[in-house]
Design an enzyme around this catalytic site. Structure first.
Site, mmCIF file in Angstrom:
data_model
loop_
_atom_site.group_PDB
_atom_site.id
_atom_site.type_symbol
_atom_site.label_atom_id
_atom_site.label_comp_id
_atom_site.label_asym_id
_atom_site.label_seq_id
_atom_site.Cartn_x
_atom_site.Cartn_y
_atom_site.Cartn_z
ATOM 1 N N LEU A 212 30.552 -25.670 -13.233
ATOM 2 C CA LEU A 212 29.776 -26.210 -14.342
ATOM 3 C C LEU A 212 29.714 -27.729 -14.266
ATOM 4 C CD1 LEU A 212 28.349 -26.152 -17.075
ATOM 5 C CD2 LEU A 212 30.592 -25.927 -18.175
ATOM 6 N N TYR B 135 27.456 -28.799 -11.212
ATOM 7 C CA TYR B 135 26.035 -28.524 -11.442
ATOM 8 C C TYR B 135 25.461 -29.453 -12.509
ATOM 9 C CZ TYR B 135 21.739 -26.008 -12.437
ATOM 10 O OH TYR B 135 20.414 -25.687 -12.622
ATOM 11 N N HIS B 136 26.218 -29.661 -13.570
ATOM 12 C CA HIS B 136 25.756 -30.508 -14.667
ATOM 13 C C HIS B 136 25.501 -31.936 -14.200
ATOM 14 C CE1 HIS B 136 25.303 -32.099 -18.689
ATOM 15 N NE2 HIS B 136 26.305 -32.927 -18.500
ATOM 16 N N HIS B 137 26.481 -32.509 -13.481
ATOM 17 C CA HIS B 137 26.343 -33.904 -13.056
ATOM 18 C C HIS B 137 25.324 -34.062 -11.928
ATOM 19 C CE1 HIS B 137 29.395 -36.076 -15.381
ATOM 20 N NE2 HIS B 137 30.051 -34.935 -15.403
#
Length: 221
Positions: free
Chosen positions: A92, A95-97
């Protein structure tokens, strides 16, 4: 870092996180002021490319600086590596950054003061004000832990954020005029994916902790 001792970055982490908390609070305030205290979120018309008014230019400038702040967020991963905290570099987190700067860049290139990006900016800067404040306080040391019981609520707010994106996305897709298909895809594709990822993270992190605490209590009893 495989053959090195972890770095102790306490002063740097305190300064970095508290700076980002205040910076995001500034973004939240500026987004509200420049967009009629959030009312522009519900204006689903694409802003005119011919609008060169001081307000429009200031809105676009703020979006550019906000995008740069997402690049500063990437230092968080570097600090995890230097401190040898691989467990914090989750799927998570990665993927988010990775996706937020890319989506932000494309959104600004399409419409510099886009309403969909405004919604993300408002919610994200609000959450990051709280989140980086938490990280800054926790960096002071273990003696702060009794006062940081509210960590799980940050994740809960993030889950609510993406649920809001999906709900507003339904209205946006129904009522919007002139926006690029990219925004429509992001509202449902990215928001739905993030919602699932954050729910999985929450269940894995906090439900496991709750089960471990219950098992510990049983052993003591």
């Amino acid at each position: 870092m495989a053959g090195r001792e972890p770095y102790r970055l306490k002063p740097l982490l305190i300064g970095y996180n508290l700076f980002l908390s205040l910076w995001n609070a500034h973004f939240l305030y500026r987004f509200l002021v420049l967009h009629r205290w959030g009312a522009d979120v519900f204006d689903f018309r694409r802003p005119s490319f011919e609008d060169h008014s001081p307000l429009a230019l200031e809105q676009i400038s703020l979006q550019h600086v906000y995008l740069l702040s997402k690049l500063v967020d990437l230092f968080e991963t570097i600090f995890f590596v230097l401190r040898k905290k691989p467990n914090q570099i989750t799927a998570l987190h990665t993927y988010h950054h990775f996706t937020v700067p890319i989506i932000g860049f494309v959104s600004i290139r399409l419409v510099g003061n886009s309403r969909p990006l405004l919604l993300f900016g408002l919610c994200n800067s609000f959450i990051h004000t709280i989140m980086y404040g938490y990280y800054g306080l926790s960096a002071f040391g273990p003696h702060m832990q009794p006062y940081l019981w509210w960590k799980r609520y940050i994740t809960q707010i993030q889950i609510i954020q993406f649920a809001i994106f999906i709900v507003v996305g339904v209205a946006f897709v129904t009522l919007q005029t002139g926006h690029h298909w990219f925004y429509l895809t992001c509202f449902f594709g990215q928001s739905s994916l993030y919602l699932v990822l954050f729910i999985r993270f929450y269940l894995k992190t906090y439900k496991q902790q709750q089960q471990q605490q219950q098992q510990s209590k049983r052993k003591v009893a």
